[in-house]
Design a protein around this motif. Structure first.
Motif, PDB file in Angstrom:
ATOM      1  N   ILE A 145     -76.134  34.278  43.519  1.00 50.61           N
ATOM      2  CA  ILE A 145     -74.536  34.714  43.234  1.00 50.61           C
ATOM      3  C   ILE A 145     -73.545  34.498  41.469  1.00 50.61           C
ATOM      4  N   PRO A 146     -74.019  33.348  40.809  1.00 56.73           N
ATOM      5  CA  PRO A 146     -73.330  32.779  39.441  1.00 56.73           C
ATOM      6  C   PRO A 146     -73.896  34.175  38.801  1.00 56.73           C
ATOM      7  N   LEU A 147     -75.458  34.410  39.228  1.00 56.85           N
ATOM      8  CA  LEU A 147     -75.812  34.712  37.992  1.00 56.85           C
ATOM      9  C   LEU A 147     -76.070  36.581  37.995  1.00 56.85           C
ATOM     10  N   VAL A 148     -75.838  36.848  39.034  1.00 59.98           N
ATOM     11  CA  VAL A 148     -75.968  38.318  39.449  1.00 59.98           C
ATOM     12  C   VAL A 148     -74.464  38.482  38.720  1.00 59.98           C
ATOM     13  N   TRP A 149     -73.689  37.843  39.160  1.00 62.40           N
ATOM     14  CA  TRP A 149     -72.356  38.221  38.954  1.00 62.40           C
ATOM     15  C   TRP A 149     -72.149  37.916  37.097  1.00 62.40           C
ATOM     16  N   LEU A 150     -72.287  37.250  36.736  1.00 58.66           N
ATOM     17  CA  LEU A 150     -72.639  36.976  35.555  1.00 58.66           C
ATOM     18  C   LEU A 150     -73.063  38.072  34.477  1.00 58.66           C
ATOM     19  N   TYR A 151     -74.437  38.169  35.352  1.00 55.32           N
ATOM     20  CA  TYR A 151     -75.123  39.406  34.376  1.00 55.32           C
ATOM     21  C   TYR A 151     -74.975  40.631  34.282  1.00 55.32           C
ATOM     22  N   THR A 152     -73.860  40.903  36.042  1.00 55.49           N
ATOM     23  CA  THR A 152     -72.520  42.510  36.203  1.00 55.49           C
ATOM     24  C   THR A 152     -71.715  43.063  34.850  1.00 55.49           C
ATOM     25  N   MET A 153     -71.506  41.718  34.753  1.00 55.90           N
ATOM     26  CA  MET A 153     -69.962  41.575  33.850  1.00 55.90           C
ATOM     27  C   MET A 153     -70.428  41.005  31.967  1.00 55.90           C
ATOM     28  N   SER A 154     -71.730  40.993  31.613  1.00 61.68           N
ATOM     29  CA  SER A 154     -71.565  40.657  30.496  1.00 61.68           C
ATOM     30  C   SER A 154     -73.339  41.320  29.959  1.00 61.68           C
ATOM     31  N   ASN A 155     -73.665  42.547  30.630  1.00 59.56           N
ATOM     32  CA  ASN A 155     -74.890  43.354  29.810  1.00 59.56           C
ATOM     33  C   ASN A 155     -73.727  44.133  29.267  1.00 59.56           C
ATOM     34  N   HIS A 156     -74.809  45.040  28.704  1.00 61.47           N
ATOM     35  CA  HIS A 156     -74.660  45.709  27.374  1.00 61.47           C
ATOM     36  C   HIS A 156     -73.324  46.873  27.321  1.00 61.47           C
ATOM     37  N   LEU A 157     -73.119  47.811  28.687  1.00 59.88           N
ATOM     38  CA  LEU A 157     -72.630  48.511  29.111  1.00 59.88           C
ATOM     39  C   LEU A 157     -71.089  47.790  29.539  1.00 59.88           C
ATOM     40  N   VAL A 158     -71.207  47.039  30.494  1.00 60.84           N
ATOM     41  CA  VAL A 158     -69.735  46.447  30.582  1.00 60.84           C
ATOM     42  C   VAL A 158     -68.711  45.237  29.915  1.00 60.84           C
ATOM     43  N   SER A 159     -69.757  44.901  28.277  1.00 58.99           N
ATOM     44  CA  SER A 159     -69.210  43.430  27.272  1.00 58.99           C
ATOM     45  C   SER A 159     -69.052  45.035  26.559  1.00 58.99           C
ATOM     46  N   THR A 160     -69.900  45.521  26.554  1.00 58.14           N
ATOM     47  CA  THR A 160     -69.348  46.696  24.961  1.00 58.14           C
ATOM     48  C   THR A 160     -67.857  47.493  25.671  1.00 58.14           C
ATOM     49  N   PHE A 161     -67.288  47.893  26.933  1.00 58.79           N
ATOM     50  CA  PHE A 161     -66.333  47.827  27.549  1.00 58.79           C
ATOM     51  C   PHE A 161     -65.085  47.315  27.674  1.00 58.79           C
ATOM     52  N   LEU A 162     -64.886  46.175  28.057  1.00 54.90           N
ATOM     53  CA  LEU A 162     -64.715  44.617  28.328  1.00 54.90           C
ATOM     54  C   LEU A 162     -63.624  44.309  26.594  1.00 54.90           C
ATOM     55  N   ARG A 163     -64.769  44.061  25.915  1.00 49.42           N
ATOM     56  CA  ARG A 163     -64.666  43.790  24.163  1.00 49.42           C
ATOM     57  C   ARG A 163     -63.394  44.981  24.179  1.00 49.42           C
ATOM     58  N   LYS A 164     -63.952  46.210  24.249  1.00 46.59           N
ATOM     59  CA  LYS A 164     -62.592  47.423  23.866  1.00 46.59           C
ATOM     60  C   LYS A 164     -61.809  47.351  24.400  1.00 46.59           C
ATOM     61  N   LEU A 165     -61.822  46.535  26.402  1.00 43.97           N
ATOM     62  CA  LEU A 165     -59.937  46.672  26.676  1.00 43.97           C
ATOM     63  C   LEU A 165     -59.616  45.743  26.351  1.00 43.97           C
ATOM     64  N   GLU A 166     -60.221  44.219  25.875  1.00 45.23           N
ATOM     65  CA  GLU A 166     -59.323  43.153  25.288  1.00 45.23           C
ATOM     66  C   GLU A 166     -58.667  43.665  23.687  1.00 45.23           C
ATOM     67  N   GLY A 167     -59.268  44.803  23.022  1.00 48.90           N
ATOM     68  CA  GLY A 167     -58.968  45.053  21.796  1.00 48.90           C
ATOM     69  C   GLY A 167     -57.745  45.814  22.551  1.00 48.90           C
ATOM     70  N   TRP A 168     -58.094  46.975  23.409  1.00 49.66           N
ATOM     71  CA  TRP A 168     -56.416  47.225  23.551  1.00 49.66           C
ATOM     72  C   TRP A 168     -55.256  46.768  24.337  1.00 49.66           C
ATOM     73  N   LEU A 169     -55.516  45.999  25.162  1.00 45.41           N
ATOM     74  CA  LEU A 169     -54.483  45.139  25.693  1.00 45.41           C
ATOM     75  C   LEU A 169     -54.348  44.050  24.513  1.00 45.41           C
ATOM     76  N   SER A 170     -54.815  43.137  23.808  1.00 43.98           N
ATOM     77  CA  SER A 170     -53.736  41.881  23.357  1.00 43.98           C
ATOM     78  C   SER A 170     -53.614  41.995  22.364  1.00 43.98           C
ATOM     79  N   PHE A 171     -51.856  41.346  22.926  1.00 42.66           N
ATOM     80  CA  PHE A 171     -50.948  41.401  22.487  1.00 42.66           C
ATOM     81  C   PHE A 171     -51.299  40.754  20.802  1.00 42.66           C
ATOM     82  N   LYS A 172     -52.434  40.079  20.542  1.00 43.79           N
ATOM     83  CA  LYS A 172     -53.013  39.633  19.328  1.00 43.79           C
ATOM     84  C   LYS A 172     -52.498  40.635  17.777  1.00 43.79           C
ATOM     85  N   GLY A 173     -51.957  39.830  16.957  1.00 41.54           N
ATOM     86  CA  GLY A 173     -52.347  40.450  15.836  1.00 41.54           C
ATOM     87  C   GLY A 173     -51.433  42.010  15.663  1.00 41.54           C
ATOM     88  N   ILE A 174     -49.894  41.637  16.918  1.00 41.45           N
ATOM     89  CA  ILE A 174     -49.526  43.095  16.559  1.00 41.45           C
ATOM     90  C   ILE A 174     -48.007  43.457  15.341  1.00 41.45           C
TER      91      ILE A 174
END
Lengths: 178, 463
Positions: B434-463
């Protein structure tokens, strides 16, 4: 001064934008969680039955002693074994009947199948020793001090005659002094 | 007082072990891994003490544990200037990509785990497996202060103790950990599964962050936490969830080592894999699968010393227990079929059981469904993009699953029929994945690219 005001306004707008993005993203995330809860029945079970119900039970009964909680969870088998534990000394060697005594044919039994596990019975009765009916070679077979009688099974192990109407009894092997 | 002292000692032992490997782990990794490593190492120490004839009294265990911890801290003492200058730079900082989505999932994790913890600590042990073996054995060890001379291991008192499927040959990590807390004076042993699961959630979050950032790690941890059958068993006293904790973290740190090539991750991976097999024998499949994947990935730059170290050190507890059993006459009827054979019906039964378990949502929610979608969607990226860690993670997961089916095939089911074993035991063994499948689900190329962009849009750092 004008430049400073412009940059302050720009900062406010950027902050507002970020906050709005965060609120929208959080709402979408809440929606995702709600969808899982609504359309995957086992996730709803996790929240409603497994966590919420048991959490409420735990909070309402936090001062209840562990043995009482065990009795509630484990049922009649645990209560029966607790009675034996509370009425025998720690050095007792207890004879216990076989499967047919607990589960007579054609009758409903208050016990669960777990009672047949000697390890389970030892969890409650230890350090008392247990000799099961079918254990002829048990090294404590000649040291029995008490007999757990169920539905008449075990009366023959006593050294004295005993007429018994009750389904369950715990008797000393030697006749008690009058 | 004794209970607090005992648990703090366990934490200190684990903390010392982790610092011995490297003091540069993050604060969260140290917080999460300390108890997991501590209880694992302490129970190994207890077995060694028993082998040497030292009584397993609480004072002996605590003294020996503290001596071990002090010994491990000698390395830190000799490097104290370096350690002190590194520690002065440590700051607990909020995640770089702090955002409301991350906060939402962290709050949900804290609330749900609090409810789970309360439930676990309230209900005493009541599951059949624990009362018929682990908990009872632990209780009696705490009273008799020995494992090898246990009264319930004598055939003339317990006539079924040497039969097939008997608990006498179960590797004793869980039993010894329960014995430890009973010796400390606890009424129930539930603090062990409660603390192990809590520590796991923190460790899993800390390790996942290194793959997919904070938001991805929070999502992965949330979905692991709410896996239905796993959260239900996490508050019982069985071995399955505890084994899943060590096995999955062992695989994750192995993959981290392949990704970042840090010696500290290599050492930690070996230790966690060793504790995985120390919890349940069949954990050896994860060692085998990881070994094969490491060999495949490092074949061009292979360091044979690393491979030998990984393979030999991680199975040490398994070997230790085998030697202990041999010396002390602990045995049960063999249930493993060693010679090769073909049984088409058995293969089909196992295959159909697994297909049923993996394709439904009854036991594991969306875990395997999400994993399957992620693998298919990222199939091209698995080989194209230089994310060899993701390919390694998928490979170890699938290979371990295959090895597990092979193990089930090579068991002689004398004590119960195969259908029962598959429906009760197999579904619990899949917790490791279970932990392995969810780790892959959240860190595969497509999802991790999306999450990186999401964190960029949402992060308050560097305003």
């Amino acid at each position: 001064m004008k430049k400073e005001n412009n940059s302050k306004t720009s900062l406010s707008i950027r902050l507002l934008k970020k906050t709005l993005f965060n609120v929208v993203a959080a709402c979408v995330a809440c929606g995702l969680v709600w969808l899982c809860y609504r359309y995957v029945p086992t996730y709803a079970w996790v929240y409603n039955s497994n966590l919420t119900m048991h959490f409420k039970t735990a909070r309402m009964n936090r001062k209840v002693p562990a043995d009482q909680i065990r009795a509630g969870k484990l049922g009649f088998s645990f209560q029966y074994l607790s009675l034996i534990r509370d009425n025998t000394p720690e050095h007792a060697v207890i004879w216990m009947p076989g499967e047919k005594a607990y589960f007579p044919e054609g009758e409903k039994s208050p016990f669960d199948r777990q009672i047949l596990s000697k390890m389970y019975r030892l969890r409650v009765l230890y350090p008392r020793k247990i000799v099961d009916a079918e254990e002829i070679g048990n090294k404590y077979a000649n040291e029995i001090t008490h007999v757990a009688i169920i539905n008449g099974h075990g009366v023959e192990k006593l050294s004295y005659p005993l007429d018994i109407d009750e389904p369950y009894a715990l008797c000393s092997v030697k006749e008690p002094e009058k | 007082m004794m209970i607090t002292l005992g648990l703090l000692t366990t934490f200190f032992v684990g903390f010392s072990v982790l610092n011995f490997i490297s003091f540069r782990y993050s604060v969260l990794e140290k917080l999460g891994l300390s108890f997991l490593l501590g209880i694992g190492v302490q129970t190994l120490l207890m077995l060694l003490m028993d082998l040497l004839g030292i009584r397993l009294s609480v004072s002996n265990i605590l003294v020996d544990s503290l001596l071990l911890a002090l010994g491990l801290n000698l390395k830190m003492y000799f490097r104290r200037k370096e350690v002190w200058s590194a520690l002065k730079k440590v700051r607990f900082t909020f995640p770089k990509g702090l955002n409301l989505v991350w906060l939402l999932f962290i709050v949900l994790i804290i609330c749900l785990e609090y409810m789970n913890w309360t439930k676990c600590m309230f209900f005493p042990t009541f599951d059949r497996d624990s009362l018929a073996s682990f908990d009872t054995i632990g209780w009696i060890i705490s009273k008799e202060q020995t494992l090898k001379g246990l009264s319930i291991f004598q055939g003339d008192y317990m006539p079924h103790i040497h039969q097939a499927g008997s608990s006498i040959t179960y590797i004793p990590m869980i039993q010894l950990s329960y014995a430890y807390v009973y010796a400390l004076g606890m009424e129930t042993s539930k603090v062990i599964p409660a603390l192990i699961y809590l520590s796991f959630l923190i460790s899993f979050y800390a390790a996942s962050r290194r793959f997919c950032g904070d938001t991805g790690a929070a999502l992965a941890t949330f979905f692991v936490l709410i896996t239905p059958e796993m959260i239900a068993f996490s508050s019982l006293s069985g071995t399955n969830v505890i084994h899943a904790v060590y096995a999955s973290l062992g695989v994750i740190y192995t993959v981290l080592w392949l990704k970042e090539d840090k010696r500290s991750d290599f050492a930690l991976a070996i230790l966690l894999m060793a504790l995985n097999v120390w919890t349940r024998n069949e954990g050896i499949i994860f060692i085998g699968a990881s070994f094969a994947v490491i060999f495949f990935f490092k074949q061009n730059s292979i360091c044979w010393k690393d491979l030998i170290l990984y393979g030999s050190l991680s199975i040490l507890p398994f070997v230790f227990w085998g030697v202990f059993m041999k010396i002390n006459g602990i045995y049960a009827e063999n249930i493993v079929i060693f010679k090769p054979f073909y049984d088409g019906e058995k293969i089909q039964t196992i295959w159909l059981a697994f297909r049923g378990l993996l394709s439904g949502t009854s036991y594991y929610g969306l875990s395997f469904v999400a994993f399957a979608i992620a693998v298919v969607a990222n199939a091209l990226f698995l080989f194209k993009v230089k994310r060899k860690d993701m390919l390694a993670l998928v490979a170890i997961t699938l290979l371990s699953l295959l090895f597990y089916m092979v193990i089930l095939y090579h068991i002689d089911y004398k004590w119960d029929n195969i259908a029962n074993v598959l429906s009760y035991s197999a579904k619990r063994f899949l917790f490791c994945f279970i932990p392995l499948v969810w780790l892959y689900t959240m860190s595969n190329h497509l999802v991790s690219t999306f999450l990186r962009k999401l964190e960029g849009w949402l992060s308050f750092k560097g305003i």
